[in-house]
Design a protein around this motif. Sequence first.
Motif, PDB file in Angstrom:
ATOM      1  N   HIS A 147      26.086 -32.669  25.661  1.00 15.73           N
ATOM      2  CA  HIS A 147      26.971 -32.566  26.824  1.00 15.73           C
ATOM      3  C   HIS A 147      27.564 -33.915  27.176  1.00 15.73           C
ATOM      4  N   TYR A 148      28.812 -33.857  27.673  1.00 13.96           N
ATOM      5  CA  TYR A 148      29.488 -35.092  28.064  1.00 13.96           C
ATOM      6  C   TYR A 148      29.553 -35.246  29.576  1.00 13.96           C
ATOM      7  N   ASP A 149      29.028 -34.262  30.311  1.00 11.95           N
ATOM      8  CA  ASP A 149      28.999 -34.419  31.772  1.00 11.95           C
ATOM      9  C   ASP A 149      27.743 -35.173  32.181  1.00 11.95           C
ATOM     10  N   VAL A 150      27.807 -35.769  33.362  1.00  4.47           N
ATOM     11  CA  VAL A 150      26.672 -36.555  33.867  1.00  4.47           C
ATOM     12  C   VAL A 150      26.348 -36.141  35.297  1.00  4.47           C
ATOM     13  N   GLN A 151      25.204 -36.616  35.765  1.00  7.69           N
ATOM     14  CA  GLN A 151      24.747 -36.352  37.132  1.00  7.69           C
ATOM     15  C   GLN A 151      25.405 -37.350  38.101  1.00  7.69           C
ATOM     16  N   PRO A 152      25.442 -37.013  39.381  1.00 10.29           N
ATOM     17  CA  PRO A 152      25.978 -37.951  40.379  1.00 10.29           C
ATOM     18  C   PRO A 152      25.210 -39.285  40.351  1.00 10.29           C
ATOM     19  N   VAL A 153      25.860 -40.328  40.875  1.00 13.82           N
ATOM     20  CA  VAL A 153      25.267 -41.673  40.762  1.00 13.82           C
ATOM     21  C   VAL A 153      24.520 -42.104  42.022  1.00 13.82           C
ATOM     22  N   GLY A 197      24.930 -41.379  25.100  1.00  9.69           N
ATOM     23  CA  GLY A 197      24.414 -42.206  24.011  1.00  9.69           C
ATOM     24  C   GLY A 197      23.859 -41.349  22.886  1.00  9.69           C
ATOM     25  N   GLN A 198      23.140 -40.305  23.283  1.00  8.27           N
ATOM     26  CA  GLN A 198      22.472 -39.483  22.279  1.00  8.27           C
ATOM     27  C   GLN A 198      23.445 -38.610  21.490  1.00  8.27           C
ATOM     28  N   ILE A 199      24.415 -38.008  22.168  1.00 18.94           N
ATOM     29  CA  ILE A 199      25.344 -37.149  21.425  1.00 18.94           C
ATOM     30  C   ILE A 199      26.315 -38.002  20.613  1.00 18.94           C
ATOM     31  N   LEU A 200      26.701 -39.161  21.161  1.00 18.82           N
ATOM     32  CA  LEU A 200      27.628 -40.002  20.397  1.00 18.82           C
ATOM     33  C   LEU A 200      26.952 -40.539  19.128  1.00 18.82           C
ATOM     34  N   ALA A 201      25.652 -40.778  19.176  1.00 16.92           N
ATOM     35  CA  ALA A 201      24.940 -41.228  17.972  1.00 16.92           C
ATOM     36  C   ALA A 201      25.132 -40.199  16.850  1.00 16.92           C
ATOM     37  N   LEU A 260      29.221 -28.178   9.366  1.00  9.16           N
ATOM     38  CA  LEU A 260      28.813 -28.692  10.672  1.00  9.16           C
ATOM     39  C   LEU A 260      29.706 -28.159  11.789  1.00  9.16           C
ATOM     40  N   ILE A 261      29.071 -27.861  12.922  1.00 14.86           N
ATOM     41  CA  ILE A 261      29.835 -27.526  14.140  1.00 14.86           C
ATOM     42  C   ILE A 261      29.300 -28.414  15.264  1.00 14.86           C
ATOM     43  N   PHE A 262      30.153 -29.192  15.874  1.00 15.27           N
ATOM     44  CA  PHE A 262      29.778 -29.882  17.111  1.00 15.27           C
ATOM     45  C   PHE A 262      30.195 -29.001  18.278  1.00 15.27           C
ATOM     46  N   LEU A 263      29.279 -28.789  19.212  1.00 17.04           N
ATOM     47  CA  LEU A 263      29.593 -28.043  20.436  1.00 17.04           C
ATOM     48  C   LEU A 263      29.154 -28.934  21.589  1.00 17.04           C
ATOM     49  N   ILE A 264      30.128 -29.475  22.305  1.00 18.84           N
ATOM     50  CA  ILE A 264      29.797 -30.457  23.339  1.00 18.84           C
ATOM     51  C   ILE A 264      30.441 -30.005  24.648  1.00 18.84           C
ATOM     52  N   GLU A 265      29.600 -29.704  25.617  1.00 18.82           N
ATOM     53  CA  GLU A 265      30.121 -29.087  26.841  1.00 18.82           C
ATOM     54  C   GLU A 265      30.116 -30.044  28.027  1.00 18.82           C
ATOM     55  N   GLY A 266      30.781 -29.630  29.094  1.00 13.50           N
ATOM     56  CA  GLY A 266      30.905 -30.465  30.284  1.00 13.50           C
ATOM     57  C   GLY A 266      30.234 -29.873  31.514  1.00 13.50           C
ATOM     58  N   PHE A 310      19.939 -46.062  20.223  1.00 16.66           N
ATOM     59  CA  PHE A 310      21.285 -45.625  19.827  1.00 16.66           C
ATOM     60  C   PHE A 310      21.422 -45.738  18.304  1.00 16.66           C
ATOM     61  N   GLU A 311      20.977 -46.865  17.763  1.00 22.03           N
ATOM     62  CA  GLU A 311      21.023 -47.059  16.306  1.00 22.03           C
ATOM     63  C   GLU A 311      20.134 -46.042  15.600  1.00 22.03           C
ATOM     64  N   ALA A 312      18.938 -45.816  16.176  1.00 22.54           N
ATOM     65  CA  ALA A 312      18.013 -44.845  15.561  1.00 22.54           C
ATOM     66  C   ALA A 312      18.649 -43.462  15.549  1.00 22.54           C
ATOM     67  N   GLY A 313      19.422 -43.149  16.593  1.00 23.39           N
ATOM     68  CA  GLY A 313      20.079 -41.847  16.665  1.00 23.39           C
ATOM     69  C   GLY A 313      21.076 -41.656  15.532  1.00 23.39           C
ATOM     70  N   ILE A 314      21.747 -42.722  15.176  1.00 22.49           N
ATOM     71  CA  ILE A 314      22.729 -42.652  14.079  1.00 22.49           C
ATOM     72  C   ILE A 314      21.988 -42.429  12.746  1.00 22.49           C
ATOM     73  N   ARG A 315      20.903 -43.186  12.557  1.00 26.38           N
ATOM     74  CA  ARG A 315      20.066 -43.000  11.346  1.00 26.38           C
ATOM     75  C   ARG A 315      19.514 -41.583  11.286  1.00 26.38           C
TER      76      ARG A 315
END
Length: 445
Positions: free
Chosen positions: A75-81, A111-115, A134-140, A428-433
């Motif tokens: 997901h690309y949405d975030v919680q309030p700050v 960070g995790q989904i972008l990795a 592959l299918i990426f499904l990224i919601e908001g 972040f690097e580990a996520g890419i690996r």
Amino acid sequence: MNSAHLDDLFSFIRFPSVSTEPRHAGDVAKCADWLVQKLTGIGLKAELHATAGHPIVVARNEHKPGRRTVMIYGHYDVQPVEPLAEWTSPPFEPVVRDGIIYARGSTDNKGQILAHVLGVGETLREKGELPVNLIFLIEGEEEVGSKHLAEFLSANRDALRCDLIAISDTGMIAPRTPTFTYGLRGIAAMEVRVHGPAIDLHSGIYGGTVANPATAIARLVATLHDAKGRVAIAGFYDDVAPLQQWERDAWAKLPFGEKDILAVTGAAETFGEEGYTSLERAWARPTAEVNGIGGGFQGTGSKTVIPRVAFVKLTFRLVPGQRPADILAKVRVHLEAHCPPGVRLEIEDGHSGDPYLTDPHSAFGKAAQRALAASFPGRDLALIREGGSIPIVNTFREILGVETLLLGLALPDCRAHAPNENFPVENFEAGIRLNKALLEQLARG
Ligand code: BES
Ligand code: ZN
């Protein structure tokens, strides 16, 4: 660290994509557009799907017969700050301090989904193709209960057909410890308002004549638990699936226990249902939580007022066996039965999501664990459940008929949903690996 990767993450984070706040709807949409551009840029075919809420981003490589189809969800949405004053640096201006990225969304889940996205980008650049379809499904809308995603899954079942789903939106039990999560708690949200007089009243002129809604809501909230922290709602524990002995044994050996919980939370002592360790309570026992409570004067100093209304925002974390609708119905009966005299109750059910439990030893589970082991050589693998919820995971099983692998990289002190959320650059690097290893292992296993 590849500085272009970090730049990408920073660009992604700079969108204040807070899904619950209407004033950020434009930022959420722009964030989705950015993601489509990014996915297109790495060589995938990416599309934006509008919904009645926030858009859904879908991307895929060229699918070839005979290969496994893997969906990666995030997901690309975030919680309030809020509370804003408690941030050391502004939430949407990412910075790295001592190897750790600080910003809202750094861990959960940008960070995790972008990795994953960057891992796929590297593989495509190095090898020209991926070992899987592959299918990426990224919601908001994950942070508001994935309101429109289930509809989208039903309407696009064929296009989204896959063999399994992988998600990095969960935690790691300790730094550099490969962690496979095989269970999540479910959730059911409710907002309760207690109405008293028609208008706010002078508490001197009218104090003692009518019920105070703030007092009434406090009394009501106090009936939710017994003094020892067990939920006191009739039938609440009826359908709870018991913990397995192997889980209790394994969790007791994990490199994270009572002391670590005190260190991370800053609480003076752990507290909760008797007979269970804190990890057992967080991962395999249901709870009732007050997420917000209010009514009356919240400003500086004193104001002598009887508020006409008071509210509480509740969520219930559910475990396998429990169903959100059933729990909300039981809570409603409880609240109505315990409502103090002189006030009127208004109860509104909110979002909900089912709990999830999968077999960690399935063929795909084992493939994922091999990928984790390869990404963190020489480190013992942890098999855990989590207390958090990803509402769509059980819906994936119901609508698409597939299991989900949870391979998260969030640390216990990531401060998700709180000020100073953070994500180590090394994770972040580990996520890419991990993405590369995962697609390789899933292609084979
Ligand atoms: N990433 C979390 C869920 C999570 C956190 C799972 C930690 C496992 C460990 C996710 O973004 C989240 O916060 N979900 C919400 C869902 C809710 C608002 C419907 C949650 O659990 O509160
Ligand atoms: Zn979250």
